[in-house]
Design a protein around this motif. Sequence first.
Motif, PDB file in Angstrom:
ATOM      1  N   ALA A   1       0.769  -1.160  -0.038  1.00 17.31           N
ATOM      2  CA  ALA A   1       0.135   0.109   0.045  1.00 17.31           C
ATOM      3  C   ALA A   1       0.939   1.210   0.055  1.00 17.31           C
ATOM      4  CB  ALA A   1      -0.787   0.026   1.156  1.00 17.31           C
ATOM      5  N   ASN A   2       0.393   2.516  -0.071  1.00 13.29           N
ATOM      6  CA  ASN A   2       0.983   3.576   0.022  1.00 13.29           C
ATOM      7  C   ASN A   2       1.147   4.486   1.385  1.00 13.29           C
ATOM      8  OD1 ASN A   2      -1.516   4.634   0.362  1.00 13.29           O
ATOM      9  ND2 ASN A   2      -1.807   5.755  -1.288  1.00 13.29           N
ATOM     10  N   THR A   3       0.720   3.541   2.371  1.00 12.26           N
ATOM     11  CA  THR A   3       0.840   3.942   3.749  1.00 12.26           C
ATOM     12  C   THR A   3       1.186   2.645   4.710  1.00 12.26           C
ATOM     13  OG1 THR A   3      -0.096   5.194   5.340  1.00 12.26           O
ATOM     14  CG2 THR A   3      -1.481   3.668   4.167  1.00 12.26           C
ATOM     15  N   THR A   4       1.577   2.961   5.758  1.00  8.53           N
ATOM     16  CA  THR A   4       1.725   1.796   6.752  1.00  8.53           C
ATOM     17  C   THR A   4       0.762   1.518   7.544  1.00  8.53           C
ATOM     18  OG1 THR A   4       2.432   3.370   8.167  1.00  8.53           O
ATOM     19  CG2 THR A   4       4.378   2.347   6.938  1.00  8.53           C
ATOM     20  N   GLY A   5       0.446   0.495   8.378  1.00  6.43           N
ATOM     21  CA  GLY A   5      -0.509   0.294   9.400  1.00  6.43           C
ATOM     22  C   GLY A   5      -1.376  -0.783   9.072  1.00  6.43           C
ATOM     23  N   GLY A   6      -1.740  -1.078   7.767  1.00  2.36           N
ATOM     24  CA  GLY A   6      -2.657  -2.120   7.261  1.00  2.36           C
ATOM     25  C   GLY A   6      -4.234  -2.099   8.034  1.00  2.36           C
ATOM     26  N   ALA A   7      -4.592  -3.194   8.330  1.00  5.45           N
ATOM     27  CA  ALA A   7      -5.971  -3.344   8.960  1.00  5.45           C
ATOM     28  C   ALA A   7      -6.113  -2.761  10.391  1.00  5.45           C
ATOM     29  CB  ALA A   7      -6.464  -4.667   8.832  1.00  5.45           C
ATOM     30  N   ALA A   8      -4.904  -2.639  11.097  1.00  8.98           N
ATOM     31  CA  ALA A   8      -4.672  -2.236  12.372  1.00  8.98           C
ATOM     32  C   ALA A   8      -5.337  -0.699  12.405  1.00  8.98           C
ATOM     33  CB  ALA A   8      -3.436  -2.254  12.698  1.00  8.98           C
ATOM     34  N   ASN A   9      -5.255  -0.147  11.272  1.00 10.72           N
ATOM     35  CA  ASN A   9      -5.850   1.421  11.148  1.00 10.72           C
ATOM     36  C   ASN A   9      -7.263   1.446  11.481  1.00 10.72           C
ATOM     37  OD1 ASN A   9      -2.966   2.477  11.037  1.00 10.72           O
ATOM     38  ND2 ASN A   9      -3.356   2.664   8.749  1.00 10.72           N
ATOM     39  N   MET A  10      -7.783   0.107  11.365  1.00  8.71           N
ATOM     40  CA  MET A  10      -9.244   0.284  11.463  1.00  8.71           C
ATOM     41  C   MET A  10      -9.733  -0.115  12.833  1.00  8.71           C
ATOM     42  SD  MET A  10     -10.655   0.034   8.253  1.00  8.71           S
ATOM     43  CE  MET A  10     -12.183  -0.397   8.354  1.00  8.71           C
ATOM     44  N   GLY A  11      -8.687  -0.549  13.745  1.00  9.78           N
ATOM     45  CA  GLY A  11      -9.116  -0.943  15.011  1.00  9.78           C
ATOM     46  C   GLY A  11      -8.822  -0.109  16.250  1.00  9.78           C
ATOM     47  N   MET A  12      -9.293  -0.888  17.203  1.00  8.57           N
ATOM     48  CA  MET A  12      -9.084  -0.054  18.594  1.00  8.57           C
ATOM     49  C   MET A  12      -7.746  -0.425  19.470  1.00  8.57           C
ATOM     50  SD  MET A  12     -12.917   0.304  19.025  1.00  8.57           S
ATOM     51  CE  MET A  12     -13.128   0.756  20.954  1.00  8.57           C
ATOM     52  N   GLY A  13      -7.489  -1.618  19.642  1.00  5.29           N
ATOM     53  CA  GLY A  13      -6.463  -1.568  20.445  1.00  5.29           C
ATOM     54  C   GLY A  13      -5.931  -3.270  20.569  1.00  5.29           C
ATOM     55  N   PRO A  14      -4.864  -3.637  21.061  1.00  4.79           N
ATOM     56  CA  PRO A  14      -4.313  -4.776  21.383  1.00  4.79           C
ATOM     57  C   PRO A  14      -4.463  -5.452  22.764  1.00  4.79           C
ATOM     58  CG  PRO A  14      -2.229  -3.423  21.487  1.00  4.79           C
ATOM     59  CD  PRO A  14      -3.598  -2.438  21.256  1.00  4.79           C
ATOM     60  N   LEU A  15      -4.376  -6.820  22.879  1.00  9.17           N
ATOM     61  CA  LEU A  15      -4.482  -7.595  24.203  1.00  9.17           C
ATOM     62  C   LEU A  15      -3.044  -7.384  24.888  1.00  9.17           C
ATOM     63  CD1 LEU A  15      -5.458 -11.186  24.926  1.00  9.17           C
ATOM     64  CD2 LEU A  15      -2.868 -10.599  24.906  1.00  9.17           C
ATOM     65  N   GLY A  16      -3.220  -7.286  26.172  1.00  3.28           N
ATOM     66  CA  GLY A  16      -1.789  -7.389  27.038  1.00  3.28           C
ATOM     67  C   GLY A  16      -2.418  -7.830  28.189  1.00  3.28           C
ATOM     68  N   ILE A  17      -1.632  -8.847  28.768  1.00  2.00           N
ATOM     69  CA  ILE A  17      -1.867  -9.430  30.262  1.00  2.00           C
ATOM     70  C   ILE A  17      -0.509  -9.172  30.905  1.00  2.00           C
ATOM     71  CG2 ILE A  17      -2.551 -11.898  31.292  1.00  2.00           C
ATOM     72  CD1 ILE A  17      -3.428 -12.695  28.402  1.00  2.00           C
ATOM     73  N   GLY A  18      -0.734  -8.351  32.143  1.00  2.00           N
ATOM     74  CA  GLY A  18       0.419  -8.284  33.122  1.00  2.00           C
ATOM     75  C   GLY A  18       0.856  -6.944  32.740  1.00  2.00           C
ATOM     76  N   SER A  19       0.316  -6.028  32.243  1.00  6.88           N
ATOM     77  CA  SER A  19       0.718  -4.889  31.774  1.00  6.88           C
ATOM     78  C   SER A  19       0.972  -3.832  33.025  1.00  6.88           C
ATOM     79  CB  SER A  19       0.018  -4.022  30.751  1.00  6.88           C
ATOM     80  OG  SER A  19      -1.314  -3.721  31.132  1.00  6.88           O
ATOM     81  N   ARG A  20       1.494  -2.920  32.743  1.00  7.47           N
ATOM     82  CA  ARG A  20       1.689  -1.759  34.095  1.00  7.47           C
ATOM     83  C   ARG A  20       0.205  -1.210  34.215  1.00  7.47           C
ATOM     84  NH1 ARG A  20       6.842   0.794  31.463  1.00  7.47           N
ATOM     85  NH2 ARG A  20       5.436   2.009  30.258  1.00  7.47           N
ATOM     86  N   ILE A  21      -0.404  -1.112  33.093  1.00  8.09           N
ATOM     87  CA  ILE A  21      -1.878  -0.316  33.082  1.00  8.09           C
ATOM     88  C   ILE A  21      -2.707  -1.273  34.007  1.00  8.09           C
ATOM     89  CG2 ILE A  21      -3.882   0.089  31.717  1.00  8.09           C
ATOM     90  CD1 ILE A  21      -1.762   1.193  29.429  1.00  8.09           C
ATOM     91  N   GLN A  22      -2.501  -2.464  33.585  1.00  7.41           N
ATOM     92  CA  GLN A  22      -3.608  -3.447  34.302  1.00  7.41           C
ATOM     93  C   GLN A  22      -3.405  -3.589  35.717  1.00  7.41           C
ATOM     94  OE1 GLN A  22      -2.542  -6.698  31.618  1.00  7.41           O
ATOM     95  NE2 GLN A  22      -4.821  -7.084  30.964  1.00  7.41           N
ATOM     96  N   LYS A  23      -1.946  -3.480  35.940  1.00  7.45           N
ATOM     97  CA  LYS A  23      -1.516  -3.474  37.527  1.00  7.45           C
ATOM     98  C   LYS A  23      -2.173  -2.138  38.297  1.00  7.45           C
ATOM     99  CE  LYS A  23       2.409  -6.313  36.508  1.00  7.45           C
ATOM    100  NZ  LYS A  23       3.737  -6.564  36.011  1.00  7.45           N
ATOM    101  N   GLU A  24      -1.954  -1.051  37.581  1.00  6.34           N
ATOM    102  CA  GLU A  24      -2.598   0.308  37.857  1.00  6.34           C
ATOM    103  C   GLU A  24      -4.130   0.080  38.321  1.00  6.34           C
ATOM    104  OE1 GLU A  24      -1.127   3.252  35.329  1.00  6.34           O
ATOM    105  OE2 GLU A  24       1.015   2.805  35.870  1.00  6.34           O
TER     106      GLU A  24
END
Length: 493
Positions: free
Chosen positions: A37-60
């Motif tokens: 494509a002429n830009t980066t990001g692919g389908a991820a540019n359509m979405g909202m966010g990734p999974l994480g388990i054990g992140s700093r955010i979750q601990k907070e």
Amino acid sequence: MKQMDADIIVVAAGLSGLSAAVAAGEKGAKVAVFEKANTTGGAANMGMGPLGIGSRIQKEQMVTITPGEALRKHMYFTHCRVDLRIVREYYFKSGETIDWLQDMGVRFAGAQRAFSAPEATKAYSDGEFTWHVVIADDGTVGPRSATSMTSALTRRAKELCVEFYLETPVKEIITENGEAVGVRAVNRDGEEIECTGGAVILATGGFGANPQMIKEQTGFEFGKTIFNFAIPGMVGDGIKMAWAAGAGHTDCTMELMYQLPDNMNHFILDGAFRQPCLWINRLGERFIPEDQIANTTFTGNAIATQPGKICFSVFDDALLAHYRKDGGDIPSHVHPHDLYEHFNEEWERDLAAGYEPICEAASLEELAEKSGINKAGLLNTVKQYNEDCERGYDSIFEKDRRYMQKIGNGKLYCCRQNVGAYGSLGGILINYRMEALTPGYEPIPGLYAVGTDSCNIFGDSYPFIFPGNTMGWCVNSGRIAGENAVNFAFVED
Ligand SMILES: Cc1cc2nc3c(=O)[nH]c(=O)nc-3n(C[C@H](O)[C@H](O)[C@H](O)COP(=O)(O)OP(=O)(O)OC[C@H]3O[C@@H](n4cnc5c(N)ncnc54)[C@H](O)[C@@H]3O)c2cc1C
């Protein structure tokens, strides 16, 4: 033909490719990324966010789920019909990966769940708080907000001197003695490029825009039995190139959910009917406890088992008034919060335009005629359902009694629901180092496959209980491959 070289060659600059490129760049490799494509990001540019388990955010947030607990739950969800070592590497890295993204400047609106299961099923099917929803550059959160994450990854890659070649699709993997040693691509001027390197990472996003491959690999017919997002360019290139280079095949699935055809242009209606009202199939029969429809994977699967792979959701003026006053019974992170304030406007517009999946009726008989639902089946079902509502007990599915409200008070609103999907899953056989494997499970030296091209870890269904799982897989499989590819390339040298 133009000749080039790099330590690591990444095929595509979607979410998994960008993550691989940054990970390899951080280890000091010279990285070249070829993107169609002429830009980066692919389908991820359509979405909202990734999974994480054990992140700093979750601990907070005091979210206590651990990678090990998630792994066990994943095991039960998939009946161990997937390679658990791969899942292990992914889940145990995923929390730190969110921190890595944060340190790169990605902002998250906390760790969220995609749905809350009804009380009776919470013990085994509740949504977990794993979805790290990205805040867009303009401060908003919603569809497409993950674009700020792919922008941050692109910026970081450029800081690390990763070279991007946009509008330069890769056509072939170059192999020598069974080892991947480079790629052939064609740039926007039609010039052929041969790039050789220490390792090749494939990340081309699956085959969601290739109806023939969807039919061959999953049995669904695009535009007939499935209405999936078809992002231009995702036609299975990486999978086909890997197979041609000797990689083994895996079962492929679609990342099922349900949605209206062309849903982004009918987004209010797409959201408004996602309620535990009355859901019936073409025969007029109920087929799912409607309190479950917030688990969109389960609902997509359930619709796929019905005649014609369709169903209908129906509510009436009384329910609409309730949704307008109190909000929907099931909230959505994805759709606007003021859905019902704009419902009539979009409903009238779409009815007038003849938008085919919807109809309204003054009686059940008229509804059957307009929608194509079997009349006798519909009349029987509504009679029984209304009697159950009066008693406050669903005699078929034991649906949560809070949602048992009689159908038939005023005008009826009906919407045909179709099987949908975010894209395809799987294709290339890999191991937990993200190495592409031959059908005999031997690594193909120098070849790695990441993102949806190699996402074989969900079994037959996307585990919506752990939301953000495809993006989570993409970022983490990309990172793991980037790191391992550098080790391979430098040791080989
Ligand atoms: C509307 C929508 C919302 C979503 N929301 C979420 C969400 O909130 N959370 C979540 O976990 N998942 C979500 N997903 C799924 C997620 O976005 C994808 O699973 C993920 O982006 C796939 O990443 P990938 O790296 O495999 O492919 P992609 O990010 O799609 O990138 C593939 C890239 O490959 C390029 N390409 C293809 N062929 C070639 C070639 N021959 N040579 C070079 N380049 C090539 C394409 O142009 C593209 O840039 C959503 C998907 C959609 C459609």
